[in-house]
Design a protein around this motif. Structure first.
Motif, PDB file in Angstrom:
ATOM      1  N   GLY A  40       0.585  -0.953  -0.167  1.00  0.00           N
ATOM      2  CA  GLY A  40      -0.147   0.133   0.189  1.00  0.00           C
ATOM      3  C   GLY A  40       0.774   1.595   0.033  1.00  0.00           C
ATOM      4  N   LYS A  41       1.914   1.349  -0.408  1.00  0.00           N
ATOM      5  CA  LYS A  41       3.496   2.236  -0.299  1.00  0.00           C
ATOM      6  C   LYS A  41       2.526   3.601  -1.096  1.00  0.00           C
ATOM      7  CE  LYS A  41       6.276   0.068  -1.420  1.00  0.00           C
ATOM      8  NZ  LYS A  41       5.345  -1.628  -1.689  1.00  0.00           N
ATOM      9  N   SER A  42       2.228   2.868  -2.548  1.00  0.00           N
ATOM     10  CA  SER A  42       1.273   4.230  -3.894  1.00  0.00           C
ATOM     11  C   SER A  42      -0.132   4.767  -3.043  1.00  0.00           C
ATOM     12  CB  SER A  42       1.197   3.305  -5.382  1.00  0.00           C
ATOM     13  OG  SER A  42       2.850   3.344  -4.734  1.00  0.00           O
ATOM     14  N   THR A  43      -0.211   3.687  -2.652  1.00  0.00           N
ATOM     15  CA  THR A  43      -2.075   4.658  -1.874  1.00  0.00           C
ATOM     16  C   THR A  43      -1.736   5.410  -0.576  1.00  0.00           C
ATOM     17  OG1 THR A  43      -3.257   2.078  -2.375  1.00  0.00           O
ATOM     18  CG2 THR A  43      -3.820   3.286  -0.573  1.00  0.00           C
ATOM     19  N   LEU A  44      -0.636   4.765  -0.133  1.00  0.00           N
ATOM     20  CA  LEU A  44      -0.665   5.953   1.556  1.00  0.00           C
ATOM     21  C   LEU A  44      -0.127   7.403   0.668  1.00  0.00           C
ATOM     22  CD1 LEU A  44      -0.235   6.949   4.582  1.00  0.00           C
ATOM     23  CD2 LEU A  44       2.288   5.492   3.870  1.00  0.00           C
ATOM     24  N   ILE A  45       0.564   7.186  -0.550  1.00  0.00           N
ATOM     25  CA  ILE A  45       1.441   8.937  -0.902  1.00  0.00           C
ATOM     26  C   ILE A  45       0.878   9.635  -1.755  1.00  0.00           C
ATOM     27  CG2 ILE A  45       3.178   9.972  -2.113  1.00  0.00           C
ATOM     28  CD1 ILE A  45       5.168   7.588  -1.689  1.00  0.00           C
ATOM     29  N   GLY A  46      -0.295   8.822  -2.143  1.00  0.00           N
ATOM     30  CA  GLY A  46      -1.958   9.444  -2.468  1.00  0.00           C
ATOM     31  C   GLY A  46      -2.286  10.286  -1.427  1.00  0.00           C
ATOM     32  N   ARG A  47      -2.743   9.586  -1.204  1.00  0.00           N
ATOM     33  CA  ARG A  47      -3.346   9.625   0.614  1.00  0.00           C
ATOM     34  C   ARG A  47      -2.961  11.060   0.881  1.00  0.00           C
ATOM     35  NH1 ARG A  47      -8.984   9.971   3.149  1.00  0.00           N
ATOM     36  NH2 ARG A  47      -8.975   7.946   2.099  1.00  0.00           N
ATOM     37  N   LEU A  48      -1.551  10.732   0.911  1.00  0.00           N
ATOM     38  CA  LEU A  48      -0.963  12.140   1.387  1.00  0.00           C
ATOM     39  C   LEU A  48      -1.297  13.320   0.157  1.00  0.00           C
ATOM     40  CD1 LEU A  48       2.214  10.800   3.597  1.00  0.00           C
ATOM     41  CD2 LEU A  48       0.251  11.580   4.025  1.00  0.00           C
ATOM     42  N   VAL A  83       0.292   7.947  -7.976  1.00  0.00           N
ATOM     43  CA  VAL A  83       1.447   8.030  -8.122  1.00  0.00           C
ATOM     44  C   VAL A  83       1.893   7.469  -9.257  1.00  0.00           C
ATOM     45  CG1 VAL A  83       3.588   7.127  -6.774  1.00  0.00           C
ATOM     46  CG2 VAL A  83       1.129   8.230  -5.759  1.00  0.00           C
ATOM     47  N   ASP A  84       1.393   5.819  -9.941  1.00  0.00           N
ATOM     48  CA  ASP A  84       1.705   4.807 -10.590  1.00  0.00           C
ATOM     49  C   ASP A  84       1.988   5.676 -12.090  1.00  0.00           C
ATOM     50  OD1 ASP A  84       2.613   3.101  -8.192  1.00  0.00           O
ATOM     51  OD2 ASP A  84       0.970   1.878  -8.536  1.00  0.00           O
ATOM     52  N   GLY A  85       2.829   6.244 -12.288  1.00  0.00           N
ATOM     53  CA  GLY A  85       2.589   7.128 -13.801  1.00  0.00           C
ATOM     54  C   GLY A  85       2.953   6.352 -14.509  1.00  0.00           C
ATOM     55  N   LEU A  86       3.563   5.318 -15.060  1.00  0.00           N
ATOM     56  CA  LEU A  86       3.862   4.057 -15.469  1.00  0.00           C
ATOM     57  C   LEU A  86       2.395   3.574 -16.263  1.00  0.00           C
ATOM     58  CD1 LEU A  86       7.436   3.292 -15.015  1.00  0.00           C
ATOM     59  CD2 LEU A  86       6.467   5.032 -16.366  1.00  0.00           C
ATOM     60  N   ALA A  87       2.320   3.170 -17.175  1.00  0.00           N
ATOM     61  CA  ALA A  87       1.093   2.011 -17.812  1.00  0.00           C
ATOM     62  C   ALA A  87       1.448   0.972 -17.771  1.00  0.00           C
ATOM     63  CB  ALA A  87       1.560   1.883 -19.589  1.00  0.00           C
ATOM     64  N   ALA A  88       2.862   0.270 -17.481  1.00  0.00           N
ATOM     65  CA  ALA A  88       3.353  -0.981 -17.009  1.00  0.00           C
ATOM     66  C   ALA A  88       2.323  -0.730 -15.149  1.00  0.00           C
ATOM     67  CB  ALA A  88       4.508  -1.290 -17.129  1.00  0.00           C
TER      68      ALA A  88
END
Length: 635
Positions: A40-48, A83-88
């Motif tokens: 949940g790293k990306s989710t946490l940053i998105g929440r911040l 945060v997850d900007g790459l298509a992959a």
């Protein structure tokens, strides 16, 4: 409220200048989020970002649209998509590259790096951690402490991050159970103590639901600690610590716009400096006094760690890129042999003895890594015997450089203690390391000057020294042609010596096998011997397969420019195998001879050889005559 609306209201409510002044002097905290896959790293940053109102209206609209399209959160906002900007990354639901994001609160500014959890992207995690003041290590409350949790924690500690936050995430999926949280914290605490982490702050959170992110959650009444953002706002940043250390500034370039100005530009790594301070230029050791400190905004009365400046000195001392300006009475060390922790980041394993470029601050030198003392098992912290380091392995080894480095231990100074290793052929970054200390022998071994020079030796023989390096497949005819060349040079009254691969392995290199690492060491030793013989004024002929370009380049770098002649004996594999005078190809094909060049070990043909001879079109005598004519003017 959107970021745009928030900023507009602030500007209306107070004087613009006062507003900018207040925000300009906020401290900056750099931190990373790391841990295992899908913690949940990306989710946490998105929440911040969302909770700190750093999302504009068009971003929010796009996020809501993407969340509905992806559908991973049941119609609710998927914060990871910020945060997850790459298509992959979006396709696989994982983080691949390091994503840097900026946000701010009323008390502090932040740069956060979202680091990938997959083991194969460990190199990206190391990149993000190398500049961080704090690490938020996430753990999925359903899974507990995993291998990557341990790996990332160990790397963070090795990289000098002393502020650790253990964020037990997805507490909503375990019904905010305190016992689950306590068990995970206890498990992690035992591991943290084993690797030297002296303390950490543990928080029960839910990045998706927002529990304990910006405020205390009613779902965890049993937790009375700070929220994540409260802790991030109050923790001490590294810049304040660096400012108390002795002055150090790696010189990036010499600023010489005209004849009346000469300054040395760089980023101050630690300490502070003022006009009138005594400084030392390393590695030369020359001293001078600071005349002035120039910056974009004009001359400064004082410059501190983290500022980029140009320093002018009172004296015309020799100083250039790669040198270090330091406090005269408390300089860093200078050495060429070290112990270091190395994180290997390349698919191709470390080859002990091979030459790599080592970059430390603004210094770039050629370096070789010895066979590791041990590899570290990140699960048990056990020290394992190792001949090399594979992808993502962490080990301790000795490093030798071709000239002295200005350094400090990584624990004391990241800028002068952290380095990267670069493959000389491919220019790939293959490793990262942290220097521990210089080896005692590096301080005690010095080059002894002699009165009779290499030029004197050559003059006595009435010739110019040269190294004729024959390379090619086994059976290509290297030794035969080299022998013919030596006979021809003897007729010309030239002083020569022939080093043959098989002969050398009967003595000097009889302890070496035929693995890639042993082949590297074989050529390194031959290169050193050839160099000594060239110093004696001889024309040296070497006949070795020498399969790797990097090692042939290493030998070339040992000698003065133009003194090595690389001769490629170009013989197709089928022709060399057809000759098979020693029966080696037959054994290799039958699996009785391992690591045989051309069969199960690669041969890297020269890309720009000095001389090429083809033994299909030429006899050995014709090839020898061709070579002698080609080098005639050089001997």
């Amino acid at each position: 409220m959107t970021s745009h609306a928030y900023e507009t209201e602030a500007l209306i409510a107070e004087d613009i200048d006062a507003y900018l002044e207040r925000h300009q002097h906020k401290t900056m905290l750099r931190f990373i989020t790391c841990g295992s896959v899908d913690d949940g790293k990306s989710t946490l940053i998105g929440r911040l970002l969302y909770d700190s109102k750093m999302i504009f209206e068009d971003q929010l609209a796009a996020l809501e649209s993407d969340s509905k399209r992806v559908g991973t959160q049941g119609g609710e906002i998927d914060f990871a998509l910020l945060v997850d900007g790459l298509a992959a990354e979006r396709e696989q639901g994982i983080t691949i590259d390091v994503a840097y994001r900026f946000f701010a609160t009323e008390k502090r500014k932040f740069i956060v790096a979202d680091c990938p959890g997959h083991e194969q992207y460990t190199r990206n995690m190391v990149t993000g951690a190398s500049t961080a003041d704090l690490a938020v290590i996430l753990i999925d409350a359903r899974k507990g402490v995993l291998v990557q949790t341990r790996r990332h924690s160990f790397l963070c500690h090795q990289l000098g991050i002393r502020n650790i936050v253990l964020a037990v995430n997805k507490m909503d999926l375990v019904e905010y159970d305190r016992a689950t949280f306590d068990a995970i914290v206890a498990d992690y605490a035992a591991f943290a103590e084993s690797i030297g982490i002296e303390g950490f702050v543990a928080l029960p959170i839910s990045g998706f639901k927002g529990d304990n992110i910006t405020a205390s959650s009613p779902h965890t009444p049993w937790y009375d600690g700070p929220s994540l953002i409260e802790h991030l706002e109050s923790v001490e940043v590294r810049a304040s610590v660096d400012g108390e250390k002795p002055f150090r500034m790696p010189v990036q370039w010499v600023n010489r716009p005209n004849l009346d100005f000469r300054g040395f530009s760089g980023l101050i790594a630690t300490g502070s400096v003022r006009p009138g301070d005594a400084v030392r230029v390393l590695p030369s050791g020359k001293t001078s006094t600071v005349k002035s400190i120039a910056s974009f905004d004009g001359d400064m009365a004082e410059a501190q760690a983290g500022q980029s400046v140009t320093i002018c000195l009172e004296d015309e001392v020799d100083c250039s890129r790669g040198n270090v300006l330091a406090a005269a009475d408390d300089p860093p060390e200078v050495a060429d042999q070290f112990e270091a922790t190395i994180v290997w980041l390349d698919d191709e394993a470390l080859l002990p003895g091979r030459g790599y470029w080592l970059k430390l601050a603004t210094q770039t030198v050629s370096a070789s890594i010895a066979e590791p003392k041990y590899e570290i098992n990140v699960n048990t912290m056990e020290h394992l015997a190792a001949k090399t380091l594979e992808l993502n392995a962490i080990g301790v080894a000795e490093v030798t450089t071709d000239r002295p480095l200005v350094f400090e231990s990584y624990a004391d100074n990241r800028a002068l203690g952290g380095f990267i290793l670069i493959d000389k052929v491919t220019n790939r970054t293959v490793g990262a390391g942290m220097l521990h200390f210089s080896l005692r022998r590096a301080q005690n071994v010095h080059w002894q000057a002699t009165s009779v020079t290499r030029e004197d030796h050559a003059a006595l023989k009435n010739q110019k020294p040269l190294v004729l390096w024959f390379t090619g497949l086994s059976g290509s005819g290297k030794s035969t042609i080299a022998n013919e060349v030596e006979i021809g040079l003897k007729r010309m009254n030239r002083h020569t010596f022939l080093l043959d691969g098989d002969n050398i392995r009967h003595g000097l290199n009889k302890d070496l096998g035929f693995t890639d690492a042993d082949r590297v060491e074989n050529i390194r030793r031959i290169g050193e011997v050839a160099k000594l013989m060239a110093d004696a004024g001889l024309i040296v002929l070497t006949a070795f397969i020498s399969p790797f370009r990097a090692e042939r380049q290493m030998v070339r770098d040992m000698l003065p420019d133009g003194e090595l002649v690389e001769i490629f004996v170009d013989t197709p594999l089928e022709v060399a195998e057809g000759r098979d005078v020693k029966g080696l190809y037959k054994k290799a094909r039958e699996g009785k001879l391992k690591n045989f060049t051309g069969i199960d070990s690669p041969y890297e043909a020269p890309e720009r050889p000095d001389i090429v001879v083809n033994t299909v079109a030429m006899t050995p005598a014709e090839a020898a005559d061709y070579i002698i004519k080609a080098i005639g003017q050089r001997i």
